[in-house]
Design an enzyme around this catalytic site. Structure first.
Site, mmCIF file in Angstrom:
data_model
loop_
_atom_site.group_PDB
_atom_site.id
_atom_site.type_symbol
_atom_site.label_atom_id
_atom_site.label_comp_id
_atom_site.label_asym_id
_atom_site.label_seq_id
_atom_site.Cartn_x
_atom_site.Cartn_y
_atom_site.Cartn_z
ATOM 1 C CB ALA A 64 16.622 23.668 -12.161
ATOM 2 N N GLY A 109 11.805 21.665 -13.317
ATOM 3 C CA GLY A 109 12.342 21.306 -14.633
ATOM 4 C C GLY A 109 11.945 19.903 -15.079
ATOM 5 C CD GLU A 112 9.907 24.383 -16.088
ATOM 6 O OE1 GLU A 112 10.877 24.051 -15.383
ATOM 7 O OE2 GLU A 112 9.665 25.562 -16.388
ATOM 8 C CD GLU A 132 9.930 25.728 -10.885
ATOM 9 O OE1 GLU A 132 8.772 25.535 -10.447
ATOM 10 O OE2 GLU A 132 10.440 25.048 -11.793
HETATM 11 N N1 COA Z 1 18.475 20.363 -6.795
HETATM 12 C C1 COA Z 1 19.589 19.933 -6.189
HETATM 13 N N2 COA Z 1 19.621 18.817 -5.447
HETATM 14 C C2 COA Z 1 18.494 18.105 -5.340
HETATM 15 C C3 COA Z 1 17.303 18.496 -5.958
HETATM 16 C C4 COA Z 1 17.317 19.685 -6.714
HETATM 17 N N3 COA Z 1 16.243 20.129 -7.375
HETATM 18 N N4 COA Z 1 16.334 17.608 -5.666
HETATM 19 C C5 COA Z 1 16.903 16.672 -4.889
HETATM 20 N N5 COA Z 1 18.209 16.972 -4.705
HETATM 21 C C6 COA Z 1 19.199 16.226 -3.926
HETATM 22 C C7 COA Z 1 19.080 16.493 -2.430
HETATM 23 O O1 COA Z 1 19.735 17.684 -2.094
HETATM 24 C C8 COA Z 1 19.746 15.270 -1.892
HETATM 25 O O2 COA Z 1 21.146 15.422 -2.042
HETATM 26 P P1 COA Z 1 22.148 15.094 -0.791
HETATM 27 O O3 COA Z 1 21.899 13.648 -0.527
HETATM 28 O O4 COA Z 1 23.495 15.387 -1.341
HETATM 29 O O5 COA Z 1 21.696 15.978 0.314
HETATM 30 C C9 COA Z 1 19.323 14.183 -2.858
HETATM 31 O O6 COA Z 1 18.964 14.839 -4.054
HETATM 32 C C10 COA Z 1 18.133 13.374 -2.379
HETATM 33 O O7 COA Z 1 17.083 14.281 -2.092
HETATM 34 P P2 COA Z 1 16.356 14.389 -0.666
HETATM 35 O O8 COA Z 1 15.828 15.772 -0.539
HETATM 36 O O9 COA Z 1 17.263 13.899 0.398
HETATM 37 O O10 COA Z 1 15.182 13.350 -0.886
HETATM 38 P P3 COA Z 1 13.738 13.390 -0.199
HETATM 39 O O11 COA Z 1 13.102 12.098 -0.533
HETATM 40 O O12 COA Z 1 13.828 13.785 1.214
HETATM 41 O O13 COA Z 1 12.951 14.560 -0.962
HETATM 42 C C11 COA Z 1 12.217 15.836 -2.873
HETATM 43 C C12 COA Z 1 12.706 14.475 -2.357
HETATM 44 C C13 COA Z 1 12.131 15.741 -4.395
HETATM 45 C C14 COA Z 1 10.850 16.160 -2.284
HETATM 46 C C15 COA Z 1 13.226 16.929 -2.439
HETATM 47 O O14 COA Z 1 14.527 16.498 -2.832
HETATM 48 C C16 COA Z 1 12.984 18.267 -3.074
HETATM 49 O O15 COA Z 1 12.078 18.990 -2.639
HETATM 50 N N6 COA Z 1 13.782 18.628 -4.086
HETATM 51 C C17 COA Z 1 13.698 19.914 -4.730
HETATM 52 C C18 COA Z 1 12.514 19.972 -5.666
HETATM 53 C C19 COA Z 1 12.415 21.351 -6.292
HETATM 54 O O16 COA Z 1 12.174 22.339 -5.650
HETATM 55 N N7 COA Z 1 12.604 21.394 -7.631
HETATM 56 C C20 COA Z 1 12.491 22.584 -8.406
HETATM 57 C C21 COA Z 1 13.775 23.288 -8.463
HETATM 58 S S1 COA Z 1 13.630 24.805 -9.386
#
Ligand code: COA
Length: 258
Positions: A64, A109, A112, A132
């Site tokens: 999400a 999500g 999910e 989460e």
């Molecule tokens: N919500 C909002 N934005 C997200 C996102 C999320 N769940 N997952 C990735 N993004 C965005 C990042 O903020 C980034 O945006 P920006 O370029 O505007 O800063 C872009 O997607 C690329 O992600 P980035 O974090 O730079 O890539 P990465 O390779 O370093 O890391 C992940 C990838 C998936 C490990 C990391 O993005 C992450 O931990 N995301 C959240 C996962 C999460 O907690 N999901 C559950 C949410 S309830």
């Protein structure tokens, strides 16, 4: 639609792609709304199977949208969860089989959505997890309910409580995914499964899915009664005559879904 694309193949297989690549296909309310709307439209078109995947090489869905959730009130959060519950219910309650082609991050999500599908195929670079609790929230798109049912409460609780990410092989070992394929091959492998399904009697597959879904919801006596009723109902279809007749006549069945 801005974030969801649906392709309808001549093989009867529809592919729904979540496409918000600059945010690793993260789910904001609009994306969830579009997923629900697309699945509703597909339901009336009666494809033989639906595949869900993420656009790009890196992510299925990275969860999400945290930036948008950060400013939600409790009631907005509830509305978001309910919107997602309704959209994802269209996957596991869809009359036709649904397959997740997981091509990268399937976190929160994303995991999910995959759980709400009937079958999951993962590429070897896929990563699953429920991050989460590390954000001070919990999996609110069905994870606390579908993960324990699919992989058992002990393993599901460990994943949900630790927030640990697991790779495709481990996901396969614990029964979270059906099959692991090479990087870049999840969609073609899912299409292969969907085409195998599409070669069978469409009404038979639908009723079989409905019956298998009952296994999660009711006691075994009621489930078996339902199975017997669905079994009997299929004997009223042309497909059953065609399928069994074709076997006896040693030819390939030509099903019409009637
Ligand atoms: N919500 C909002 N934005 C997200 C996102 C999320 N769940 N997952 C990735 N993004 C965005 C990042 O903020 C980034 O945006 P920006 O370029 O505007 O800063 C872009 O997607 C690329 O992600 P980035 O974090 O730079 O890539 P990465 O390779 O370093 O890391 C992940 C990838 C998936 C490990 C990391 O993005 C992450 O931990 N995301 C959240 C996962 C999460 O907690 N999901 C559950 C949410 S309830």
């Amino acid at each position: 639609m801005d974030f969801v694309k649906v392709e309808r193949g001549e093989n009867g297989v529809a592919v729904l792609t979540i496409d918000r690549q600059d945010k690793l296909n993260a789910l904001n309310p609009q994306v969830v709304e579009e997923i629900g709307q697309s699945l509703l439209e597909l339901e009336s078109e009666a494809p033989r199977a639906v595949i869900v995947t993420g656009a790009g090489e890196r992510a299925f869905v990275a969860g999400a949208d945290i930036s948008e959730m950060n400013s939600m009130s409790p009631m907005e959060a509830k509305g978001f969860a309910e919107l997602a519950h309704a959209a994802l219910a269209l996957l596991d309650r869809s009359p036709v089989p649904t397959i997740a082609a997981v091509n990268g991050f399937a976190l929160g999500g994303g995991c999910e959505i995959a759980l709400a599908c009937d079958i999951r195929v993962a590429s070897e670079n896929a990563l699953f997890g429920f991050p989460e609790v590390g954000l001070g929230i919990l999996p609110g798109m069905g994870g606390t309910q579908r993960a324990p049912r699919l992989i058992g409460p002990a393993v599901a609780k460990e994943l949900i409580f630790t927030g640990r990410r697991i790779g495709a092989e481990e996901a396969h070992r614990i029964g979270l995914v059906n099959r692991v394929v090479g990087e870049g091959e999840a969609l073609s492998a899912a299409t292969g499964i969907a085409e195998e399904i599409a070669a069978n009697g469409p009404l038979a597959v639908r009723y079989a899915k409905a019956a298998a879904n009952r296994a999660q919801d009711v006691d075994i006596i009621s489930g078996l009664e339902y199975e017997a009723d669905q079994f009997a109902l299929l004997f009223s279809t042309e497909d059953a005559r065609e399928g069994m007749g074709a076997f006896i006549e040693k030819r390939k069945a030509a099903f019409e879904g009637k």
